[in-house]
Every structure is written in structure tokens, then in C-alpha cells.
Design an enzyme around this catalytic site. Structure first.
Site, PDB file in Angstrom:
ATOM      1  N   GLN A 116      -4.564  -4.596   7.256  1.00  0.00           N
ATOM      2  CA  GLN A 116      -5.342  -5.741   6.705  1.00  0.00           C
ATOM      3  C   GLN A 116      -5.262  -6.896   7.426  1.00  0.00           C
ATOM      4  OE1 GLN A 116      -7.572  -5.134   4.534  1.00  0.00           O
ATOM      5  NE2 GLN A 116      -7.115  -3.331   4.065  1.00  0.00           N
ATOM      6  N   ASP A 132       3.206  -4.070   8.439  1.00  0.00           N
ATOM      7  CA  ASP A 132       1.770  -3.461   8.387  1.00  0.00           C
ATOM      8  C   ASP A 132       0.701  -4.268   8.449  1.00  0.00           C
ATOM      9  OD1 ASP A 132      -0.351  -2.137   6.989  1.00  0.00           O
ATOM     10  OD2 ASP A 132       0.711  -1.556   5.262  1.00  0.00           O
ATOM     11  N   CYS A 144      -4.807   2.457  -3.776  1.00  0.00           N
ATOM     12  CA  CYS A 144      -3.426   2.981  -3.128  1.00  0.00           C
ATOM     13  C   CYS A 144      -2.162   2.054  -3.382  1.00  0.00           C
ATOM     14  CB  CYS A 144      -3.678   3.238  -1.501  1.00  0.00           C
ATOM     15  SG  CYS A 144      -4.959   4.507  -1.212  1.00  0.00           S
ATOM     16  N   LYS A 197     -10.299  -0.782  10.577  1.00  0.00           N
ATOM     17  CA  LYS A 197     -10.277  -1.985  10.064  1.00  0.00           C
ATOM     18  C   LYS A 197     -10.801  -2.985  10.904  1.00  0.00           C
ATOM     19  CE  LYS A 197      -7.327  -0.010   6.165  1.00  0.00           C
ATOM     20  NZ  LYS A 197      -7.980   0.056   4.972  1.00  0.00           N
ATOM     21  N   HIS A 217       0.920  -1.217   0.077  1.00  0.00           N
ATOM     22  CA  HIS A 217      -0.124   0.190   0.167  1.00  0.00           C
ATOM     23  C   HIS A 217       1.097   1.131  -0.197  1.00  0.00           C
ATOM     24  CE1 HIS A 217      -2.482   3.151   1.867  1.00  0.00           C
ATOM     25  NE2 HIS A 217      -3.526   2.240   1.595  1.00  0.00           N
TER      26      HIS A 217
HETATM   27  N1  PMP Z   1      -1.518  -0.613   4.675  1.00  0.00           N
HETATM   28  C1  PMP Z   1      -2.693  -1.307   4.202  1.00  0.00           C
HETATM   29  C2  PMP Z   1      -2.288  -2.564   3.598  1.00  0.00           C
HETATM   30  C3  PMP Z   1      -3.797  -0.820   4.036  1.00  0.00           C
HETATM   31  O1  PMP Z   1      -4.953  -1.551   3.595  1.00  0.00           O
HETATM   32  C4  PMP Z   1      -4.270   0.430   4.535  1.00  0.00           C
HETATM   33  C5  PMP Z   1      -5.478   1.061   4.167  1.00  0.00           C
HETATM   34  N2  PMP Z   1      -6.203   0.775   3.235  1.00  0.00           N
HETATM   35  C6  PMP Z   1      -3.319   1.198   5.066  1.00  0.00           C
HETATM   36  C7  PMP Z   1      -1.883   0.886   4.995  1.00  0.00           C
HETATM   37  C8  PMP Z   1      -3.223   2.740   5.474  1.00  0.00           C
HETATM   38  O2  PMP Z   1      -4.370   2.583   6.620  1.00  0.00           O
HETATM   39  P1  PMP Z   1      -4.735   3.952   7.132  1.00  0.00           P
HETATM   40  O3  PMP Z   1      -5.486   4.734   5.999  1.00  0.00           O
HETATM   41  O4  PMP Z   1      -6.068   3.610   8.112  1.00  0.00           O
HETATM   42  O5  PMP Z   1      -3.788   4.703   7.925  1.00  0.00           O
END
Ligand code: PMP
Length: 407
Positions: A204, A201, A365, A227, A122
Site C-alpha cells: 500500500q 510490506d 484480509c 496497486k 494483511h
Molecule cells: N499487504 C498489503 C498491505 C496489501 O494491501 C496487500 C493486497 N491487498 C497485500 C499485502 C497482498 O498483495 P497481493 O495480493 O498483490 O500479493
């Protein structure tokens, strides 16, 4: 034990609403999960019973707010198996957690150091490291994936060496649902690159159960409340106490100091030294409520249910003319990313929405990953514990309509 999905659904008020005159089928859980009544109640209760700032006031409301807020930290620490509550740093979400680590590392990395990420990042776990490397002169290495979206383990291992100073990777890919064997990979990192620090990270991975940062043996683990059935705008960075205790401070200001003069300041102790300013108090309390709600479920049953939903989608997809699953790694969670041949993902999403089916479309993203896979983006249905097999069927019925209209 199997999940009583109907009983679970009944706890999520939003799931009984309609969208565009159709029952809502919410399949955008990788973007954010819905919130159970228990979380909504925790937020309302904070604001109706004890809204106040924490740590500051010598009065009853502040004491009560502080008690709830710090108890939330204990809940998180227990949930991820942290040795100490002081290792739980409140953040605004995964993104901020990763930034705290990357900004600190940028001061420690030097030219000659390697930082490793994967092709499935991401942007939150890519751009941060890219910038840390630019600032420090370190080299960014990108571990490749296979065409099915799984990490190429041999290629990953081949990147490890004496120069490896940092490895940042996702537990689970948001775009494809690929699960990385993080325990095994971290073992390999420890033996091949003894000085490397590792960030997982967990954005997910965390909502699928069974996270223990100690047995995982990572150095940092970042995740978001939203999440995990909790509110937006709050998350946690877990890090080893020995690292966080003198980690470069990220924000300066109130609450994070020990002593201040006009010319100088010293930093306070963990966890507050990395938490400047008034925190997202209700968010932390709500995040803990989401964790407590989730923790009451049987993890094996949760995982079995999510697998059943994914299996159903894969089975229906295989029988569906024109659908191509993007990312068919053998180990994946309930993320069904796909292309409908002859149709743009955004149009597919639009037509599904008209039928009450909420999915996400676009690059998720992860622009470099989309390029690597040779797609402009995908349509992504992502499942959670409150989804039913009937909803997966409804999703494919809606997709058949989209195909009739678009192709
Ligand atoms: N890493 C991953 C794998 C994600 O799916 C996300 C959110 N889509 C993020 C980082 C960023 O999370 P946040 O927008 O809640 O900071």
C-alpha cells in the site's frame, strides 16, 4: 504544482465507463488501481511486436523481449533507489515476495528467536510469519495498535531486544490507511536488535510516492504491480544483495540454475536464482510502464491531492449522521474505512454499487485486526490520484441513499 486531475483521468479509459447506468466512481484503489493507456499500450505492444520467451532464444524477437524485460528491472531499481538491479526479484506480487522471505527465514529461525509483526497486518504478512514460526519454533510477537489504528510505538519498542530475529510490518495499512513511521522504527530496530532483519510490506505504501529502500534501511521490501497502475500477477521483492545472494531458493527449475546433473544442481547468480521458470514477461514490462507513468507526476502534488480527498471525506463523514470512521490515526493515506450504524457493510457496498460507486467491504484480509477493533468488517473507500472531490461528494450522496434504504 497541483495535479491536473482531469488530464490524468483522460489517460484511464475505464474511468469514462458507466456502471449500473451511472458514471463509475471508482473508490477501491487499495484493492487495485486502474491502468493508464501507457500501461495498456505497453502490454499490447509486447504481444503485437515482440512476444517471445526471454533469455532462451538466439533470435530477434527473444532478444527484443529480453531487452524490454530487463529494462523493466532497471526501471524498478531506479524507482525504489536500489543499489543494484540484481536486488530486484520479479514475483507474482507482494504475497509471493513475503513468502520467499518467510520460507527462507523458516530455515534460519530457531526456538528462542522472536519474530515481530503488528496488529494491522494483511494476512499476507501475518499468516506467512505465523507459519514460519510454527515451522521453526520461533515466537511470534504482535505489536499492538492504539484504538485510532496507529501503531503503539512505545509497545512496539518494548518488544525489541536481543532475541528479535525478524520484524515484518506494513508501510501503510490496507484496511485503515495508517502510515507507519518505518524510517524511525527501523532506526530503533538497528540499535536495539542488531541482528534482526526487517521486511517492509510495501503493497500500500509504494503507490504514494517517495520510496527509497536505501534510506529506509530495510532488508526486504515487497510490493505488487497492480496497486501501482500496472498489471496483476506481477510484483517485486527487493532485498539486500548480501542476503539474497545465498537466500534459500524458493522454486527450482529452469532459468535459476548454474549446472545440472541427474543427481544434483547448483544455483545461478542473482537475480535469476530466485526466479525459476518463464517469468510474467508482459507483466514486468507493464509494471515498469506503470512506474514510469507514475514517476512523471510530482510526488508532493500527488500526496497533497490524496490528502485533500481524505480531508473532504472526513469532513463529510463528520457531518453525516450514523457514520463512524474506523481508524483515525493522524498519519494516514486516502483510505476511508467506516461503519454505517444499523447497516451491514456488505449491504452498504451493494447499494453504493447500484449507484456506480465501487468500494470494498469485508475484513480486508485482516481478520485479527477487525476483531481487535471490535467490528465484523468495514466498508472502505480508498482514493487514488485520479479521484476528484466531486466523486467524494457523490460517494456521500450514495451513502445517504444507502442510509435511507437500510437504517
Ligand atoms: N499487504 C498489503 C498491505 C496489501 O494491501 C496487500 C493486497 N491487498 C497485500 C499485502 C497482498 O498483495 P497481493 O495480493 O498483490 O500479493
Amino acid at each position: 504544482m497541483s495535479l491536473d486531475v482531469q488530464a490524468i483521468r483522460a489517460q484511464f479509459p475505464i474511468l469514462s465507463r458507466e456502471v449500473n447506468g451511472k458514471p463509475l466512481v471508482y473508490l477501491d484503489n487499495a484493492a487495485t488501481t486502474q491502468k493508464p493507456q501507457q500501461v495498456i499500450d505497453a502490454l499490447v505492444s509486447f504481444y503485437t511486436e515482440c512476444n517471445s520467451n526471454v533469455h532462451r532464444g538466439a533470435h530477434a524477437l527473444s532478444d527484443e523481449a529480453t531487452r524490454r524485460y530487463e529494462r523493466a528491472r532497471d526501471v524498478v531499481a531506479a524507482f525504489i533507489g536500489a543499489h543494484s538491479r540484481d536486488e530486484v526479484i520479479w514475483t507474482s506480487g507482494t504475497t509471493e515476495g513475503i513468502n520467499i522471505v518467510a520460507k527462507g527465514m523458516a530455515q534460519r529461525l530457531t526456538a528462542g528467536d522472536d519474530v515481530i509483526v503488528t496488529e494491522m497486518e494483511h494476512h499476507a504478512n501475518l499468516v506467512t510469519w505465523q507459519q514460519a514460526c510454527k515451522a521453526s519454533g520461533a515466537r511470534l510477537l504482535v505489536a499492538p495498535i492504539l484504538d485510532n489504528g496507529a501503531l503503539d510505538i512505545d509497545a512496539f519498542l518494548a518488544l525489541l531486544g536481543e532475541k528479535t530475529a525478524f520484524v515484518a510490518m506494513p508501510q501503510v495499512s490496507n484496511a485503515l490507511g495508517t502510515v507507519n513511521p518505518v524510517h524511525r522504527l527501523i532506526k530503533a530496530i538497528r540499535s536495539r536488535s542488531p541482528r534482526a532483519l526487517v521486511l517492509i510490506d510495501g503493497a500500500q505504501g509504494v503507490a504514494h510516492g517517495g520510496v527509497n529502500v536505501v534510506t529506509m534501511d530495510c532488508d526486504f521490501y515487497a510490493f505488487s504491480g497492480h496497486k501501482l497502475f500496472g498489471p496483476t500477477g506481477v510484483g517485486v521483492l527487493w532485498g539486500r544483495r548480501s542476503l539474497l545472494a545465498d537466500w534459500p531458493v524458493w522454486l527450482t527449475g529452469g532459468e535459476m540454475i548454474s549446472e545440472v546433473t541427474y543427481q544434483d544442481a547448483t544455483w545461478g547468480a542473482l537475480p535469476h536464482r530466485l526466479e525459476a521458470g518463464t517469468p510474467h514477461i508482459s507483466g514486468a514490462i507493464g509494471m515498469a510502464a506503470g512506474i514510469e507513468w507514475f514517476s512523471a507526476l510530482d510526488v508532493t502534488a500527488v500526496q497533497a491531492h490524496e490528502k485533500a480527498l481524505l480531508d473532504r471525506a472526513v469532513e463529510l463523514g463528520e457531518a453525516f449522521d450514523g457514520v463512524r470512521l474506523i481508524g483515525a490515526a493522524p498519519d494516514k493515506i486516502g483510505v476511508y474505512s467506516f461503519m454505517l450504524s444499523g447497516a451491514h457493510p456488505a449491504d452498504v457496498g451493494f447499494i453504493l454499487d447500484k449507484q456506480g460507486v465501487a468500494i470494498r467491504t469485508g475484513d480486508h484480509c485482516a481478520q485479527p485486526l477487525m476483531k481487535r477493533l471490535g467490528v465484523p468488517g468495514t466498508a472502505r473507500a480508498s482514493f487514488s490520484i485520479y479521484n476528484t472531490l466531486d466523486e467524494v461528494d457523490a460517494f456521500f450522496r450514495a451513502l445517504a441513499k444507502a442510509r435511507d434504504m437500510l437504517v
